[in-house]
Design a protein around this motif. Sequence first.
Motif, PDB file in Angstrom:
ATOM      1  N   ALA A  21       0.845  -1.305   0.052  1.00 54.50           N
ATOM      2  CA  ALA A  21      -0.038   0.011   0.012  1.00 54.50           C
ATOM      3  C   ALA A  21       0.733   1.071   0.049  1.00 54.50           C
ATOM      4  O   ALA A  21       0.521   2.286  -0.811  1.00 54.50           O
ATOM      5  N   LEU A  25       1.087   3.406  -3.434  1.00 58.02           N
ATOM      6  CA  LEU A  25      -0.143   4.342  -3.726  1.00 58.02           C
ATOM      7  C   LEU A  25       0.554   5.630  -2.733  1.00 58.02           C
ATOM      8  O   LEU A  25       0.307   6.749  -2.947  1.00 58.02           O
ATOM      9  N   TRP A 272      -7.281   9.638   0.518  1.00 63.44           N
ATOM     10  CA  TRP A 272      -8.031   8.560   0.426  1.00 63.44           C
ATOM     11  C   TRP A 272      -7.111   7.226   0.243  1.00 63.44           C
ATOM     12  O   TRP A 272      -7.637   6.238   0.811  1.00 63.44           O
ATOM     13  N   LYS A 273      -5.809   7.520  -0.295  1.00 58.98           N
ATOM     14  CA  LYS A 273      -5.001   6.350  -0.396  1.00 58.98           C
ATOM     15  C   LYS A 273      -4.572   5.763   0.883  1.00 58.98           C
ATOM     16  O   LYS A 273      -4.303   4.541   1.002  1.00 58.98           O
ATOM     17  N   ALA A 276      -7.296   2.927   1.653  1.00 55.98           N
ATOM     18  CA  ALA A 276      -7.331   1.922   0.868  1.00 55.98           C
ATOM     19  C   ALA A 276      -7.100   0.610   1.509  1.00 55.98           C
ATOM     20  O   ALA A 276      -7.417  -0.545   0.977  1.00 55.98           O
TER      21      ALA A 276
END
Length: 591
Positions: A21, A25, A272-273, A276
Amino acid sequence: MEPLFIFIAKSSGLLVLFYCAYYFLLSKETFFNSSRWFLLAGLITSVVLPFLIYTKIVWIDPAPVENSTVSSISNYSKVYITHAIENETFEINRNYIILAVYTIGFLALLIKFAIDFYSLNAVLKGKEVQQQADFKFVDINENIAPFSYFDYIVYNSSMFTASELENIIEHEKVHSDQNHTLDVLISRIFCVLFWFNPIIWLYKKAILQNLEFIADSEAAKKISDKKAYQYTLLKITTHESCVAITNHFYQSLIKKRIVMLNKNQSKKRNYWKYYAVIPALVAFVLLFQIKIIAQEKQRKELKEVVEKDSQIDIYKIKKTTTDQELKEIAEKLKKNHNVDVMISNVKRNSDKELIAIKVDIKKGTRESQNIEINGDHAIESCGIVITTKTNGSKEVVLVTDGDINKSVKTGNRIVESRKYNGQQNMANPPVPPTPPSTESLSAAPIAPVAPVLPKELMIPPPPDRTKMPKPPVAPKNHNDKVAMKNFEKKMEEFDKKMSAFEPQMAAYQKQVDEIMAKRVLGYDKEMKKFGIAMDKFDVEMEKYSANIEKQFGPDFEKKMEQFEKDMKVYEQNMKEHQKDFKRMERESQKS
């Protein structure tokens, strides 16, 4: 051992999740402080979450029985049969080898960790410390890259100009003020614990790199000449000597640091990442952290009915129960409930604890119950339960502290229960053991059949060699003319006899040649095909064996051996079942 491996697998999986992640991201975003807490949260989650297991109890309806009322409890007797359990022998397996390898790596990195602390202490020991505000400045003579360690900022002032030193100190103040040393130590500890996982080393690198981004970003805000700061970064790259467990000014990937330093701030909508990863964590919990336990409603409902409609008397037999107390129990049952109890086969160990006992109960002529336990260790508690219904009827049940419908493991034995009730004895014989399932396993390959040699192609026996003439023996003295002349005569006779015998040998050789010619055309070709088929069969057998080991594990043969042992016990139980049936049939005829 298995729970440890499961924990390691879950923890490693979570580390991979958070690292991926971050790498895909977040690594290009300028939310450096948020990324710091995200990476630390990933480390903590990978250790804590595998221990958080939610247990969900699902109540299910009990299996249907012949009699649905509570009174059906007493309509059977229990025979407890003891089987010896073989003591497990210690075997060296791959689990111990893996654990040994892990321990060696763990100790090696732990020693390296201690050496790094010693190196740091050697650098700071005996140095003059200048206290300024919340920072402690240490000016050293060694050619070591500047670094910070908690509130210590260490540098060699002779290696830099005044402006360069100012840039370095501003950078290190950020590390010290935000306690980046804790992040470094935590990442090192995780590398020691999970050294075998390559992701943890990449994870540590990401943490250290992000800390440098934070320090560069904050220091650049306080420095008027950003280009001079970048030149200082390039100059420091020549000082490759550094202390491992500190925040040192020099780090690899200087180019990436300069790129991130000049990059525009990321837009807030990209936050928003960070969220996730939440759906993946939810899926992890649902798949691996919820334990479902199924329980039958039967016992709860049975207890409620018994408490409402009956009175229970329990006569408990413990391992410490004396012979006198056993006698008193039998007398009380006879006096209070008119139940005949016979206790026999009582055996005790050196501590006077019961290791074997047999209890036979008879009430009237229709009910007969017995329990028998035998072994090498002290028994678990067993007892006699008398249930008096509101209508005055009595029910007698023999029970143990274990589940009365399941096998109870006691020390080095297994106690099993069987139900008997007159003609129901035929309907409830001992249940045979279930062999290891092989439904998903393909059939074993069939070996090819070797071709049969026809009788007409078999080599006949050779002519009788006993009829062959024997050659004469030459004289030892070749100068003896008389002896040599005699030998020559015998040789002439031998040649004549051999000439008469040779046609038989020639005919036999001709016959053999004809048979071998026929075999080359037919049987030998079949044998070559058979050899090829056998090679193919060997390959299929290897695949079949590998398939068995993959589906059932290396202990499949042990399971089959245990199944054979259980079958022998089952056959013995069937014999006892038949004897009990005949005995009950005789009692029924007498009644």
